[in-house]
Design a protein around this motif. Structure first.
Motif, mmCIF file in Angstrom:
data_model
loop_
_atom_site.group_PDB
_atom_site.id
_atom_site.type_symbol
_atom_site.label_atom_id
_atom_site.label_comp_id
_atom_site.label_asym_id
_atom_site.label_seq_id
_atom_site.Cartn_x
_atom_site.Cartn_y
_atom_site.Cartn_z
ATOM 1 N N MET A 1 0.818 -1.179 0.000
ATOM 2 C CA MET A 1 0.000 0.000 0.000
ATOM 3 C C MET A 1 0.868 1.250 0.000
ATOM 4 N N ARG A 2 1.918 1.199 0.789
ATOM 5 C CA ARG A 2 2.792 2.369 0.860
ATOM 6 C C ARG A 2 3.404 2.689 -0.496
ATOM 7 N N ALA A 3 3.833 1.654 -1.205
ATOM 8 C CA ALA A 3 4.450 1.867 -2.521
ATOM 9 C C ALA A 3 3.449 2.500 -3.488
ATOM 10 N N LEU A 4 2.194 2.074 -3.425
ATOM 11 C CA LEU A 4 1.179 2.670 -4.286
ATOM 12 C C LEU A 4 0.950 4.135 -3.931
ATOM 13 N N ALA A 5 0.910 4.420 -2.649
ATOM 14 C CA ALA A 5 0.735 5.810 -2.206
ATOM 15 C C ALA A 5 1.900 6.666 -2.671
ATOM 16 N N GLU A 6 3.109 6.146 -2.538
ATOM 17 C CA GLU A 6 4.304 6.894 -2.945
ATOM 18 C C GLU A 6 4.329 7.152 -4.446
ATOM 19 N N GLN A 7 3.681 6.290 -5.206
ATOM 20 C CA GLN A 7 3.617 6.479 -6.658
ATOM 21 C C GLN A 7 2.464 7.385 -7.080
ATOM 22 N N GLY A 8 1.689 7.851 -6.102
ATOM 23 C CA GLY A 8 0.591 8.762 -6.386
ATOM 24 C C GLY A 8 -0.691 8.085 -6.832
ATOM 25 N N CYS A 9 -0.827 6.814 -6.547
ATOM 26 C CA CYS A 9 -2.026 6.068 -6.931
ATOM 27 C C CYS A 9 -3.251 6.648 -6.225
ATOM 28 N N GLN A 10 -4.290 6.910 -6.982
ATOM 29 C CA GLN A 10 -5.529 7.462 -6.428
ATOM 30 C C GLN A 10 -6.664 6.444 -6.410
ATOM 31 N N LYS A 11 -6.566 5.431 -7.289
ATOM 32 C CA LYS A 11 -7.635 4.439 -7.410
ATOM 33 C C LYS A 11 -7.016 3.046 -7.474
ATOM 34 N N ILE A 12 -7.677 2.079 -6.839
ATOM 35 C CA ILE A 12 -7.216 0.689 -6.853
ATOM 36 C C ILE A 12 -8.392 -0.203 -7.214
ATOM 37 N N VAL A 13 -8.161 -1.130 -8.137
ATOM 38 C CA VAL A 13 -9.112 -2.202 -8.412
ATOM 39 C C VAL A 13 -8.478 -3.451 -7.831
ATOM 40 N N PHE A 14 -9.104 -3.993 -6.803
ATOM 41 C CA PHE A 14 -8.578 -5.202 -6.165
ATOM 42 C C PHE A 14 -9.243 -6.397 -6.824
ATOM 43 N N PHE A 15 -8.410 -7.283 -7.381
ATOM 44 C CA PHE A 15 -8.886 -8.377 -8.222
ATOM 45 C C PHE A 15 -8.371 -9.703 -7.691
ATOM 46 N N PRO A 16 -9.061 -10.301 -6.705
ATOM 47 C CA PRO A 16 -8.642 -11.624 -6.243
ATOM 48 C C PRO A 16 -8.713 -12.617 -7.411
ATOM 49 N N LEU A 17 -7.770 -13.511 -7.496
ATOM 50 C CA LEU A 17 -7.718 -14.424 -8.631
ATOM 51 C C LEU A 17 -8.539 -15.686 -8.423
ATOM 52 N N TYR A 18 -9.692 -15.523 -7.784
ATOM 53 C CA TYR A 18 -10.637 -16.620 -7.593
ATOM 54 C C TYR A 18 -11.905 -16.242 -8.356
ATOM 55 N N PRO A 19 -12.283 -17.004 -9.394
ATOM 56 C CA PRO A 19 -13.454 -16.605 -10.178
ATOM 57 C C PRO A 19 -14.770 -16.735 -9.415
ATOM 58 N N GLN A 20 -14.844 -17.657 -8.465
ATOM 59 C CA GLN A 20 -16.055 -17.840 -7.678
ATOM 60 C C GLN A 20 -15.918 -17.067 -6.366
ATOM 61 N N TYR A 21 -17.047 -16.767 -5.739
ATOM 62 C CA TYR A 21 -16.967 -16.147 -4.426
ATOM 63 C C TYR A 21 -17.054 -17.244 -3.382
ATOM 64 N N ALA A 22 -16.132 -17.218 -2.440
ATOM 65 C CA ALA A 22 -16.182 -18.123 -1.287
ATOM 66 C C ALA A 22 -15.520 -17.412 -0.122
ATOM 67 N N GLY A 23 -16.051 -17.655 1.055
ATOM 68 C CA GLY A 23 -15.503 -17.026 2.256
ATOM 69 C C GLY A 23 -14.050 -17.378 2.491
ATOM 70 N N ALA A 24 -13.697 -18.612 2.179
ATOM 71 C CA ALA A 24 -12.331 -19.077 2.453
ATOM 72 C C ALA A 24 -11.310 -18.545 1.454
ATOM 73 N N THR A 25 -11.758 -18.053 0.321
ATOM 74 C CA THR A 25 -10.810 -17.583 -0.693
ATOM 75 C C THR A 25 -10.980 -16.090 -0.936
ATOM 76 N N THR A 26 -12.012 -15.729 -1.662
ATOM 77 C CA THR A 26 -12.218 -14.331 -2.038
ATOM 78 C C THR A 26 -12.379 -13.422 -0.823
ATOM 79 N N ALA A 27 -13.207 -13.826 0.121
ATOM 80 C CA ALA A 27 -13.425 -12.981 1.302
ATOM 81 C C ALA A 27 -12.138 -12.809 2.100
ATOM 82 N N THR A 28 -11.357 -13.875 2.219
ATOM 83 C CA THR A 28 -10.095 -13.785 2.952
ATOM 84 C C THR A 28 -9.133 -12.825 2.253
#
Length: 70
Positions: A1-28
């Motif tokens: 996160m710090r590196a993104l802030a230092e680069q001036g990042c204003q927006k983040i798209v967080f893309f877990p690499l699990y195509p399905q939603y599951a508490g044990a994977t995507t939620a974690t």
């Protein structure tokens, strides 16, 4: 996160690499991402990607991957 802030990042798209939603994977993965973000004073705009297991583009990409492998 710090590196993104230092680069001036204003927006983040967080893309877990699990195509399905599951508490044990995507939620974690989402929990860990937001936990790391909570420790920063800098708060960018954040979006998360919804489940995409049934998206035609994803299914086509998987099919092409299998075709190339065989």
């Amino acid at each position: 996160m710090r590196a993104l802030a230092e680069q001036g990042c204003q927006k983040i798209v967080f893309f877990p690499l699990y195509p399905q939603y599951a508490g044990a994977t995507t939620a974690t993965a989402n929990d860990q991402f937001f936990r790391a973000l909570m420790e920063e004073k800098w708060q960018p705009t954040v979006r998360t990607v919804p489940a995409y297991f049934d998206d035609p583009v994803y299914i086509d990409a998987l099919a092409q991957s299998v075709e190339r492998a065989y």
